[in-house]
Design a protein around this motif. Structure first.
Motif, short mmCIF file in Angstrom:
data_model
loop_
_atom_site.label_atom_id
_atom_site.label_comp_id
_atom_site.label_asym_id
_atom_site.label_seq_id
_atom_site.Cartn_x
_atom_site.Cartn_y
_atom_site.Cartn_z
N HIS A 108 0.94 -0.97 0.62
CA HIS A 108 -0.29 0.25 0.40
C HIS A 108 1.01 1.56 -0.25
CE1 HIS A 108 -2.79 2.93 2.42
NE2 HIS A 108 -2.72 2.88 1.38
N TRP A 109 0.56 2.36 -0.96
CA TRP A 109 1.16 3.24 -1.04
C TRP A 109 0.40 4.30 -1.27
CZ3 TRP A 109 6.56 2.83 -2.76
CH2 TRP A 109 6.56 1.27 -2.73
N SER A 110 0.89 5.62 -0.59
CA SER A 110 -0.26 7.58 -0.09
C SER A 110 0.72 8.05 -0.28
CB SER A 110 -0.28 7.38 1.48
OG SER A 110 -1.09 8.32 0.86
N THR A 111 -0.21 8.75 -1.28
CA THR A 111 0.68 10.03 -1.41
C THR A 111 0.89 11.43 -0.53
OG1 THR A 111 -1.36 11.90 -1.48
CG2 THR A 111 0.18 10.87 -3.55
N VAL A 112 0.05 10.89 0.79
CA VAL A 112 -0.07 11.59 2.02
C VAL A 112 1.10 11.91 3.08
CG1 VAL A 112 -1.16 12.13 4.62
CG2 VAL A 112 -2.29 11.09 2.65
N PRO A 113 2.53 11.38 2.70
CA PRO A 113 3.65 12.26 4.20
C PRO A 113 3.93 13.37 2.94
CG PRO A 113 3.54 9.73 4.27
CD PRO A 113 2.41 9.50 3.40
N PHE A 114 4.05 13.10 1.55
CA PHE A 114 4.15 14.21 1.22
C PHE A 114 2.73 15.99 0.09
CE2 PHE A 114 6.32 10.42 -0.11
CZ PHE A 114 7.95 10.82 0.51
N ASP A 115 2.40 15.39 1.04
CA ASP A 115 0.77 15.95 0.48
C ASP A 115 0.95 16.81 1.64
OD1 ASP A 115 0.27 15.69 -1.68
OD2 ASP A 115 -1.60 13.99 -0.85
N TYR A 116 1.63 17.51 2.58
CA TYR A 116 1.41 18.63 3.72
C TYR A 116 0.86 19.88 3.23
CZ TYR A 116 2.46 21.01 7.59
OH TYR A 116 2.00 21.66 9.04
N GLY A 117 -0.29 19.73 4.09
CA GLY A 117 -1.24 20.83 2.78
C GLY A 117 -2.30 21.10 2.39
N VAL A 179 12.33 11.99 1.63
CA VAL A 179 12.57 12.57 3.03
C VAL A 179 11.00 13.40 2.78
CG1 VAL A 179 13.12 13.89 4.80
CG2 VAL A 179 14.79 12.93 4.30
N PRO A 180 10.04 13.14 3.82
CA PRO A 180 8.32 13.86 3.30
C PRO A 180 8.50 15.11 4.03
CG PRO A 180 8.29 12.04 3.82
CD PRO A 180 9.65 12.31 4.16
N VAL A 181 8.15 16.43 3.71
CA VAL A 181 7.94 17.78 3.28
C VAL A 181 7.50 17.78 4.83
CG1 VAL A 181 7.27 18.61 1.07
CG2 VAL A 181 5.14 17.77 3.32
N ASP A 182 7.26 17.10 5.91
CA ASP A 182 7.09 17.49 7.43
C ASP A 182 7.52 16.70 8.19
OD1 ASP A 182 5.61 15.76 6.42
OD2 ASP A 182 4.06 16.10 7.89
N SER A 183 9.00 16.02 7.95
CA SER A 183 9.42 15.23 8.70
C SER A 183 10.79 15.03 8.65
CB SER A 183 9.23 13.50 8.34
OG SER A 183 10.08 12.64 8.98
N GLU A 185 12.76 12.28 8.60
CA GLU A 185 13.65 10.70 8.85
C GLU A 185 12.81 10.23 7.23
OE1 GLU A 185 15.22 9.34 10.83
OE2 GLU A 185 15.22 10.60 12.27
N PRO A 186 14.09 9.82 6.46
CA PRO A 186 14.00 9.62 5.60
C PRO A 186 12.13 7.93 5.50
CG PRO A 186 15.78 8.51 5.71
CD PRO A 186 15.55 9.49 6.82
N VAL A 187 11.51 7.32 3.85
CA VAL A 187 10.74 6.33 3.89
C VAL A 187 10.94 6.18 2.83
CG1 VAL A 187 9.22 7.90 5.89
CG2 VAL A 187 9.05 8.40 3.34
N MET A 188 10.62 5.16 2.51
CA MET A 188 10.42 4.32 1.79
C MET A 188 9.22 5.24 0.37
SD MET A 188 12.16 2.16 -0.77
CE MET A 188 13.65 1.47 0.72
N SER A 189 9.87 5.08 -0.46
CA SER A 189 8.76 5.94 -1.33
C SER A 189 9.05 5.19 -3.25
CB SER A 189 9.20 7.45 -1.78
OG SER A 189 10.35 8.13 -2.54
N GLY A 199 -0.78 11.97 -8.11
CA GLY A 199 0.69 11.65 -7.50
C GLY A 199 1.66 11.83 -8.00
N PRO A 200 2.85 12.51 -8.21
CA PRO A 200 3.58 12.02 -8.92
C PRO A 200 5.06 11.73 -7.48
CG PRO A 200 4.90 14.48 -7.62
CD PRO A 200 2.63 13.61 -8.10
N GLN A 201 4.81 10.77 -6.16
CA GLN A 201 5.45 10.48 -5.27
C GLN A 201 4.90 10.34 -4.32
OE1 GLN A 201 8.50 13.28 -3.58
NE2 GLN A 201 9.92 11.75 -3.36
N TYR A 202 4.86 8.76 -3.67
CA TYR A 202 4.37 7.93 -2.80
C TYR A 202 5.15 7.85 -2.17
CZ TYR A 202 -0.06 8.13 -5.84
OH TYR A 202 -1.00 8.55 -7.13
N ALA A 203 4.54 7.35 0.05
CA ALA A 203 5.18 6.47 0.39
C ALA A 203 4.72 5.35 0.89
CB ALA A 203 5.43 7.57 1.57
N LYS A 204 5.17 4.69 1.09
CA LYS A 204 5.25 3.11 1.34
C LYS A 204 4.38 2.97 2.62
CE LYS A 204 5.91 -1.66 0.24
NZ LYS A 204 6.96 -2.81 -1.06
#
Length: 206
Positions: A108-117, A179-183, A185-189, A199-204
């Motif tokens: 499962h992948w989501s844009t949420v960690p890269f969608d701040y705001g 690294v997400p915009v509000d963190s 720590e790096p995440v697998m993306s 979305g162009p970028q997703y976090a696992k």
């Protein structure tokens, strides 16, 4: 037997997409529509990770319920409650060579960690049998569709949605830590070109 431990978020997110496809007007969370009633620990493993089936009572389908087969936290299949007891599905997934699939994309992948705001997010789930789903969610609606996928060449994802009638679309991708915009720590993306869904970028997530 009754299931008393917390269920993985991947299960609820997959069920939410399942309900969104059944009824686009459904606004309840999956946790409010289904409650776990039994767990089946299959004596099957892959890469040392066991398979578990979870049967749930379902307000949307009280006669048949809903069942999920998990490999660790990865969703293998979703269906009626009897699916949770099917050892043959676990055995099939365990021995599948996954030809034409990139295993790093499973889950499962989501844009949420890269969608701040941002008021809208996209999610998708790719399964080892070449199926999955993708969704777009905002404050007013959730649109989810089934899909099929494979990798015709390294670094290229081909998706067809809806599975039988949709246009096949190809996306180049790169998997690695970001690294997400509000963190800090790096995440697998995974980064797509062109964007996948919206979305162009997703976090696992699983």
């Amino acid at each position: 037997m009754k299931h008393t431990t917390p269920l993985p978020n991947s299960l609820w997110r997959s069920l939410q997409a399942h309900y969104a496809m059944l009824d686009p007007e459904e606004k309840k969370q999956a946790e409010d529509l289904a409650t776990a009633r039994a767990v089946h620990d299959h004596r099957v493993t892959r890469d040392g990770v066991p398979y578990t089936g979870i049967a749930l009572d379902c307000l949307r389908n009280p006669e048949h319920g809903v069942g999920v087969l998990l490999h660790g936290t990865r969703v293998v299949a979703v269906g009626t409650a009897d699916l949770a007891a099917r050892t043959d599905l676990a055995e099939r997934d365990a021995r599948d060579p996954r030809t034409g699939l990139d295993e790093s994309l499973l889950g499962h992948w989501s844009t949420v960690p890269f969608d701040y705001g941002v008021m809208e997010c996209s999610d998708f789930e790719l399964r080892a049998d070449g199926t999955g789903w993708a969704s777009v969610t905002n404050a007013f609606m959730e649109d989810a569709q089934l899909l099929t996928w494979h990798c015709p060449e390294p670094g290229v994802l081909e998706v067809r949605s809806p599975p039988e009638t949709g246009e096949a679309r190809r996306h180049r991708y790169r998997v690695g830590p970001e690294v997400p915009v509000d963190s800090a720590e790096p995440v697998m993306s995974i980064t797509f070109d062109p964007a996948f869904v919206y979305g162009p970028q997703y976090a696992k997530l699983t």
